[in-house]
Design an enzyme around this catalytic site. Structure first.
Site, PDB file in Angstrom:
ATOM      1  N   ARG A  58       0.865  -1.173   0.000  1.00 11.31           N
ATOM      2  CA  ARG A  58       0.000   0.000   0.000  1.00 11.31           C
ATOM      3  C   ARG A  58       0.909   1.233   0.000  1.00 11.31           C
ATOM      4  O   ARG A  58       2.115   1.134   0.158  1.00 11.31           O
ATOM      5  CB  ARG A  58      -0.930  -0.011   1.221  1.00 11.31           C
TER       6      ARG A  58
ATOM      7  N   ALA B  55       0.894   5.092  -2.274  1.00 12.90           N
ATOM      8  CA  ALA B  55       0.870   5.386  -3.705  1.00 12.90           C
ATOM      9  C   ALA B  55       2.168   5.043  -4.437  1.00 12.90           C
ATOM     10  O   ALA B  55       2.135   4.382  -5.481  1.00 12.90           O
ATOM     11  CB  ALA B  55       0.496   6.859  -3.925  1.00 12.90           C
TER      12      ALA B  55
ATOM     13  N   ASP C   5      -2.581  10.356  -2.172  1.00 13.15           N
ATOM     14  CA  ASP C   5      -2.758   9.404  -3.256  1.00 13.15           C
ATOM     15  C   ASP C   5      -3.043  10.076  -4.582  1.00 13.15           C
ATOM     16  O   ASP C   5      -2.844   9.474  -5.636  1.00 13.15           O
ATOM     17  CB  ASP C   5      -3.878   8.431  -2.898  1.00 13.15           C
TER      18      ASP C   5
ATOM     19  N   LYS D 156      -5.717   9.273   2.773  1.00  7.88           N
ATOM     20  CA  LYS D 156      -6.421   8.343   3.652  1.00  7.88           C
ATOM     21  C   LYS D 156      -7.506   9.051   4.457  1.00  7.88           C
ATOM     22  O   LYS D 156      -7.308  10.177   4.907  1.00  7.88           O
ATOM     23  CB  LYS D 156      -5.422   7.676   4.591  1.00  7.88           C
TER      24      LYS D 156
END
Length: 339
Positions: free
Chosen positions: A48, A50, A230, A241
């Site tokens: 996980r 980006a 992201d 997030k």
């Protein structure tokens, strides 16, 4: 204990990923030998962050290309490309990396050329992370208290990471550093992953519940909030997030500058505002179940958006490998990209 988020193993070939779902209790690696398994690892959050998602996807395509033998990659790779693109919708680095690889295989590149490109992306991420940390040093006092959300360190990248990389490098450069880490519900990346990293590096910190940020900023000195992202829209709106927007609001109300650390590859000039960013919605169980135990009554429902969008008006600057981009973001981002 040293750890590596990913390792490309040419024999096989396989992509070896640190399984972040079981940290910090267990340090376990998974060897992935198909593009489909790499996509699955992105989807289930074995990997996980980006930057790490983008590089992993690139290696997923290399695996498919190597397994194709002498077949025309222009016929073989569209299926692998499609399954990787479908893994997660919000992180633009996934599509940036796959687009970069697609330009090569559509032009007739072979597996060796694609492998070289993925390895180049891996090396670039290391350099980008270091440049972001170096640019951030210009805005940090010698004694600095950070607020951080989610996990943006080495576990989310190939190098030291973005926002957490800033915190780590400041500590290593001799700044007197303390960091508050949001636990980051529902998957607890701040508590499980960011604290795991800062413990490894000896950085003083405290894990706090997500809802405590405003209280802490009001009652205790905090110099800067810094997060990763992201996707950044062309006007500077930033997807990160879930809970990042809350942290930015708390920072604004308490006079704490709020910065976003991001590679320029995360900036999506094709999306005018944050309203155009697709927000991934994940399974209800992530909210209702913690470490296998239900925390809600039987039959309770949950809504689980994985990301939110922080409006550009709350952001003091974007810390990139090319420098710190400040408002007005629509003007300065166009200038950065030559628009």
């Amino acid at each position: 204990m040293a750890f590596r988020t990913m390792e490309w193993v040419t024999e096989g070939p396989v992509l070896r990923l640190l399984d972040q779902r079981v940290l910090p209790e267990v340090v376990r690696y998974r060897d992935l030998a198909t593009a489909e398994s790499v996509a699955g690892a992105i989807r289930d959050m074995t990997v996980r962050g980006a930057p790490a998602i983008g590089v992993s996807a690139a290696f997923g395509l290399v695996i498919a290309a190597r397994q194709a033998g002498g077949a025309d990659l222009r016929a073989v790779l569209p299926a692998a490309d499609a399954v990787l693109r479908a893994a997660r919708p919000t992180a633009v680095n996934l599509f940036w990396a796959l687009d970069r690889m697609r330009a090569l295989w559509e032009a007739g590149a072979d597996a060796a050329r694609l492998e070289a490109e993925a390895l180049a992306m891996e090396a670039e991420d290391v350099a980008v992370n270091e440049a972001i940390a170096a640019h951030a040093r210009a805005i940090l006092p010698q004694e600095v208290t950070f607020f951080h959300h989610c996990n943006t360190g080495a576990l989310a990248a190939v190098g030291v990471g973005t926002a957490l990389g800033i915190i780590r490098r400041a500590h290593e450069a001799g700044h007197k550093v303390f960091a508050y880490l949001d636990e980051t519900r529902p998957r607890l990346q701040g508590a499980k992953l960011s604290s795991f990293e800062l413990m490894e590096y000896g950085v003083p910190h405290a894990v706090v519940v997500d809802g405590a940020s405003a209280h802490i900023m009001r009652k205790r000195p905090v110099d800067i909030a810094v997060v990763g992202c992201d996707r950044v829209a062309a006007n500077g709106d930033t997807a990160n997030k879930i809970g990042t927007y809350n942290l930015a609001l708390a920072a604004q109300d308490n006079g704490v500058p709020f910065y976003v650390a991001c590679p320029t590859s995360t900036i999506d000039m094709g999306t005018p505002t944050g309203d155009g960013i697709e927000i991934e919605e994940r399974a209800e169980e992530e909210v209702l179940v913690v470490n296998g135990a239900s925390i809600a009554p039987n039959g309770a429902r949950a809504f689980n958006p994985a990301f939110d969008v922080t409006p550009n008006r709350l952001i003091a600057g974007l810390i990139t490998e090319k420098g710190i981009i400040r408002p007005p973001f629509d003007v300065n981002l166009r200038a950065l990209f030559g628009g």
